[in-house]
Design a protein around this motif. Structure first.
Motif, PDB file in Angstrom:
ATOM      1  N   ASP A 100       0.824  -1.215   0.000  1.00  0.00           N
ATOM      2  CA  ASP A 100       0.000   0.000   0.000  1.00  0.00           C
ATOM      3  C   ASP A 100       0.852   1.255   0.000  1.00  0.00           C
ATOM      4  OD1 ASP A 100      -2.471  -1.138  -0.137  1.00  0.00           O
ATOM      5  OD2 ASP A 100      -2.854  -1.090   2.015  1.00  0.00           O
ATOM      6  N   ARG A 101       2.081   1.116   0.407  1.00  0.00           N
ATOM      7  CA  ARG A 101       2.942   2.283   0.572  1.00  0.00           C
ATOM      8  C   ARG A 101       3.898   2.495  -0.589  1.00  0.00           C
ATOM      9  NH1 ARG A 101       6.470   3.602   5.412  1.00  0.00           N
ATOM     10  NH2 ARG A 101       7.241   5.606   4.731  1.00  0.00           N
ATOM     11  N   TYR A 102       4.372   1.429  -1.181  1.00  0.00           N
ATOM     12  CA  TYR A 102       5.353   1.499  -2.263  1.00  0.00           C
ATOM     13  C   TYR A 102       4.786   0.829  -3.512  1.00  0.00           C
ATOM     14  CZ  TYR A 102       8.740   2.640   1.377  1.00  0.00           C
ATOM     15  OH  TYR A 102       9.407   3.240   2.401  1.00  0.00           O
ATOM     16  N   SER A 103       5.157   1.357  -4.661  1.00  0.00           N
ATOM     17  CA  SER A 103       4.778   0.724  -5.924  1.00  0.00           C
ATOM     18  C   SER A 103       5.640  -0.514  -6.116  1.00  0.00           C
ATOM     19  CB  SER A 103       4.995   1.684  -7.094  1.00  0.00           C
ATOM     20  OG  SER A 103       4.131   2.778  -6.980  1.00  0.00           O
ATOM     21  N   LEU A 104       4.974  -1.625  -6.390  1.00  0.00           N
ATOM     22  CA  LEU A 104       5.678  -2.894  -6.576  1.00  0.00           C
ATOM     23  C   LEU A 104       5.715  -3.247  -8.054  1.00  0.00           C
ATOM     24  CD1 LEU A 104       4.065  -4.848  -3.627  1.00  0.00           C
ATOM     25  CD2 LEU A 104       6.260  -3.674  -3.653  1.00  0.00           C
ATOM     26  N   PRO A 105       6.765  -3.873  -8.532  1.00  0.00           N
ATOM     27  CA  PRO A 105       7.969  -4.274  -7.820  1.00  0.00           C
ATOM     28  C   PRO A 105       8.850  -3.064  -7.534  1.00  0.00           C
ATOM     29  CG  PRO A 105       8.209  -4.799 -10.135  1.00  0.00           C
ATOM     30  CD  PRO A 105       6.814  -4.263  -9.955  1.00  0.00           C
ATOM     31  N   LEU A 106       9.630  -3.183  -6.482  1.00  0.00           N
ATOM     32  CA  LEU A 106      10.527  -2.102  -6.083  1.00  0.00           C
ATOM     33  C   LEU A 106      11.636  -1.939  -7.126  1.00  0.00           C
ATOM     34  CD1 LEU A 106      10.944  -2.944  -2.297  1.00  0.00           C
ATOM     35  CD2 LEU A 106       9.439  -1.242  -3.327  1.00  0.00           C
ATOM     36  N   PRO A 107      12.078  -0.710  -7.389  1.00  0.00           N
ATOM     37  CA  PRO A 107      13.144  -0.509  -8.374  1.00  0.00           C
ATOM     38  C   PRO A 107      14.491  -1.037  -7.906  1.00  0.00           C
ATOM     39  CG  PRO A 107      12.599   1.564  -7.301  1.00  0.00           C
ATOM     40  CD  PRO A 107      11.592   0.548  -6.830  1.00  0.00           C
ATOM     41  N   PRO A 124      18.412   2.686  -9.036  1.00  0.00           N
ATOM     42  CA  PRO A 124      19.671   2.041  -9.413  1.00  0.00           C
ATOM     43  C   PRO A 124      20.689   2.959 -10.081  1.00  0.00           C
ATOM     44  CG  PRO A 124      17.778   0.838 -10.285  1.00  0.00           C
ATOM     45  CD  PRO A 124      17.257   2.062  -9.635  1.00  0.00           C
ATOM     46  N   ILE A 125      20.278   3.861 -10.941  1.00  0.00           N
ATOM     47  CA  ILE A 125      21.227   4.657 -11.713  1.00  0.00           C
ATOM     48  C   ILE A 125      21.644   5.919 -10.961  1.00  0.00           C
ATOM     49  CG2 ILE A 125      21.544   5.962 -13.850  1.00  0.00           C
ATOM     50  CD1 ILE A 125      19.637   3.921 -15.154  1.00  0.00           C
ATOM     51  N   THR A 126      20.679   6.650 -10.420  1.00  0.00           N
ATOM     52  CA  THR A 126      20.962   7.948  -9.798  1.00  0.00           C
ATOM     53  C   THR A 126      21.254   7.865  -8.304  1.00  0.00           C
ATOM     54  OG1 THR A 126      18.631   8.357  -9.330  1.00  0.00           O
ATOM     55  CG2 THR A 126      19.483   9.121 -11.467  1.00  0.00           C
ATOM     56  N   ASN A 127      20.974   6.729  -7.674  1.00  0.00           N
ATOM     57  CA  ASN A 127      21.095   6.547  -6.229  1.00  0.00           C
ATOM     58  C   ASN A 127      20.216   7.520  -5.446  1.00  0.00           C
ATOM     59  OD1 ASN A 127      22.803   4.375  -6.336  1.00  0.00           O
ATOM     60  ND2 ASN A 127      24.637   5.646  -6.359  1.00  0.00           N
ATOM     61  N   GLU A 128      19.216   8.078  -6.102  1.00  0.00           N
ATOM     62  CA  GLU A 128      18.259   8.974  -5.453  1.00  0.00           C
ATOM     63  C   GLU A 128      17.293   8.139  -4.617  1.00  0.00           C
ATOM     64  OE1 GLU A 128      14.552  11.822  -6.846  1.00  0.00           O
ATOM     65  OE2 GLU A 128      16.038  11.189  -8.298  1.00  0.00           O
ATOM     66  N   ILE A 129      16.971   8.618  -3.420  1.00  0.00           N
ATOM     67  CA  ILE A 129      16.014   7.928  -2.559  1.00  0.00           C
ATOM     68  C   ILE A 129      14.620   8.106  -3.152  1.00  0.00           C
ATOM     69  CG2 ILE A 129      14.994   7.839  -0.251  1.00  0.00           C
ATOM     70  CD1 ILE A 129      17.840   6.917  -0.209  1.00  0.00           C
ATOM     71  N   VAL A 130      13.908   6.989  -3.293  1.00  0.00           N
ATOM     72  CA  VAL A 130      12.558   7.021  -3.846  1.00  0.00           C
ATOM     73  C   VAL A 130      11.620   7.629  -2.821  1.00  0.00           C
ATOM     74  CG1 VAL A 130      10.647   5.605  -4.644  1.00  0.00           C
ATOM     75  CG2 VAL A 130      12.967   4.996  -5.268  1.00  0.00           C
ATOM     76  N   ASP A 131      10.817   8.586  -3.269  1.00  0.00           N
ATOM     77  CA  ASP A 131       9.818   9.190  -2.402  1.00  0.00           C
ATOM     78  C   ASP A 131       8.782   8.125  -2.084  1.00  0.00           C
ATOM     79  OD1 ASP A 131       8.239  10.933  -1.002  1.00  0.00           O
ATOM     80  OD2 ASP A 131       7.406  11.898  -2.770  1.00  0.00           O
ATOM     81  N   ASP A 132       8.558   7.891  -0.822  1.00  0.00           N
ATOM     82  CA  ASP A 132       7.657   6.817  -0.439  1.00  0.00           C
ATOM     83  C   ASP A 132       6.284   7.340  -0.038  1.00  0.00           C
ATOM     84  OD1 ASP A 132       8.822   6.162   2.943  1.00  0.00           O
ATOM     85  OD2 ASP A 132       8.462   8.007   1.890  1.00  0.00           O
ATOM     86  N   GLN A 133       5.812   8.324  -0.752  1.00  0.00           N
ATOM     87  CA  GLN A 133       4.465   8.797  -0.521  1.00  0.00           C
ATOM     88  C   GLN A 133       3.495   7.710  -0.977  1.00  0.00           C
ATOM     89  OE1 GLN A 133       3.634  11.611   1.042  1.00  0.00           O
ATOM     90  NE2 GLN A 133       5.815  11.815   1.376  1.00  0.00           N
ATOM     91  N   PRO A 134       2.309   7.668  -0.406  1.00  0.00           N
ATOM     92  CA  PRO A 134       1.351   6.649  -0.823  1.00  0.00           C
ATOM     93  C   PRO A 134       1.091   6.722  -2.329  1.00  0.00           C
ATOM     94  CG  PRO A 134       0.575   7.791   1.127  1.00  0.00           C
ATOM     95  CD  PRO A 134       1.804   8.508   0.648  1.00  0.00           C
ATOM     96  N   LYS A 135       0.813   5.558  -2.887  1.00  0.00           N
ATOM     97  CA  LYS A 135       0.525   5.499  -4.312  1.00  0.00           C
ATOM     98  C   LYS A 135      -0.718   6.323  -4.617  1.00  0.00           C
ATOM     99  CE  LYS A 135       0.289   1.061  -4.303  1.00  0.00           C
ATOM    100  NZ  LYS A 135       0.114  -0.309  -4.677  1.00  0.00           N
ATOM    101  N   ASN A 136      -0.889   6.664  -5.896  1.00  0.00           N
ATOM    102  CA  ASN A 136      -2.052   7.450  -6.288  1.00  0.00           C
ATOM    103  C   ASN A 136      -3.320   6.673  -5.980  1.00  0.00           C
ATOM    104  OD1 ASN A 136      -0.385   9.420  -7.246  1.00  0.00           O
ATOM    105  ND2 ASN A 136      -0.362   8.613  -9.329  1.00  0.00           N
ATOM    106  N   LYS A 137      -4.109   7.210  -5.104  1.00  0.00           N
ATOM    107  CA  LYS A 137      -5.376   6.597  -4.729  1.00  0.00           C
ATOM    108  C   LYS A 137      -6.477   7.596  -5.042  1.00  0.00           C
ATOM    109  CE  LYS A 137      -3.509   3.746  -1.088  1.00  0.00           C
ATOM    110  NZ  LYS A 137      -3.567   3.347   0.289  1.00  0.00           N
ATOM    111  N   PRO A 138      -7.676   7.128  -5.309  1.00  0.00           N
ATOM    112  CA  PRO A 138      -8.758   8.067  -5.566  1.00  0.00           C
ATOM    113  C   PRO A 138      -8.986   8.966  -4.357  1.00  0.00           C
ATOM    114  CG  PRO A 138      -9.466   5.795  -5.929  1.00  0.00           C
ATOM    115  CD  PRO A 138      -8.083   5.760  -5.386  1.00  0.00           C
ATOM    116  N   SER A 139      -9.263  10.205  -4.629  1.00  0.00           N
ATOM    117  CA  SER A 139      -9.541  11.135  -3.538  1.00  0.00           C
ATOM    118  C   SER A 139     -10.704  12.021  -3.946  1.00  0.00           C
ATOM    119  CB  SER A 139      -8.302  11.981  -3.236  1.00  0.00           C
ATOM    120  OG  SER A 139      -7.998  12.781  -4.348  1.00  0.00           O
TER     121      SER A 139
END
Length: 145
Positions: free
Chosen positions: A46-53, A106-121
């Motif tokens: 619910d928190r991260y888009s799967l599969p993880l990069p 993998p390429i940029t070593n940037e931390i993935v923003d772990d905001q909730p996935k797009n959910k209807p609001s």
């Protein structure tokens, strides 16, 4: 999958081979790793888009601990059970947004923003509804109050 049989052997040595010998199923270790992956996905999905990069090292460690617990199908030791319970407790904290996985691209070593996935609001007041049965065109034909 978050771990491999080689990861399990690297962490726990011959213990994995000893557990595998006790069972006639040739996919016993792979099944335990798959079960661990599915359990992890159940917590973080619910928190991260799967599969993880990219799989962070702490998630690989937890996958190994969970898979090892699954390999002890009869009577896990206290240490095996404790490591499993610790892994699940951390995953629950991740699911509750009280802990982070720190997944790096993998390429940029940037931390993935772990905001909730797009959910209807709900839409803010004044936003035009553009889909479904009652679009703006249909609503404009209705009498106003």
């Amino acid at each position: 999958m978050y771990a491999t049989e080689a990861d399990l052997v690297a962490r726990f040595g011959e213990e994995i081979g000893s557990l595998q010998v006790m069972v006639s199923n040739p996919t016993f270790v792979e099944d335990a790793i798959q079960d661990a992956t599915e359990e992890i996905n159940g917590h973080i999905g619910d928190r991260y888009s799967l599969p993880l990069p990219n799989v962070p090292s702490n998630l690989k460690r937890m996958a190994c601990d969970i898979a090892r617990y699954r390999l002890y199908f009869q009577q896990p030791t206290d240490e095996v059970r404790k490591r499993y319970e610790d892994a699940v407790a951390f995953l629950k904290r991740v699911a509750d947004n009280k802990a982070h996985l720190q997944i790096q691209l993998p390429i940029t070593n940037e931390i993935v923003d772990d905001q909730p996935k797009n959910k209807p609001s709900t839409m803010p007041i004044g936003t035009s509804y553009t889909g479904g049965v009652f679009g703006d065109e249909t609503l404009n034909k209705m009498p106003t109050m």
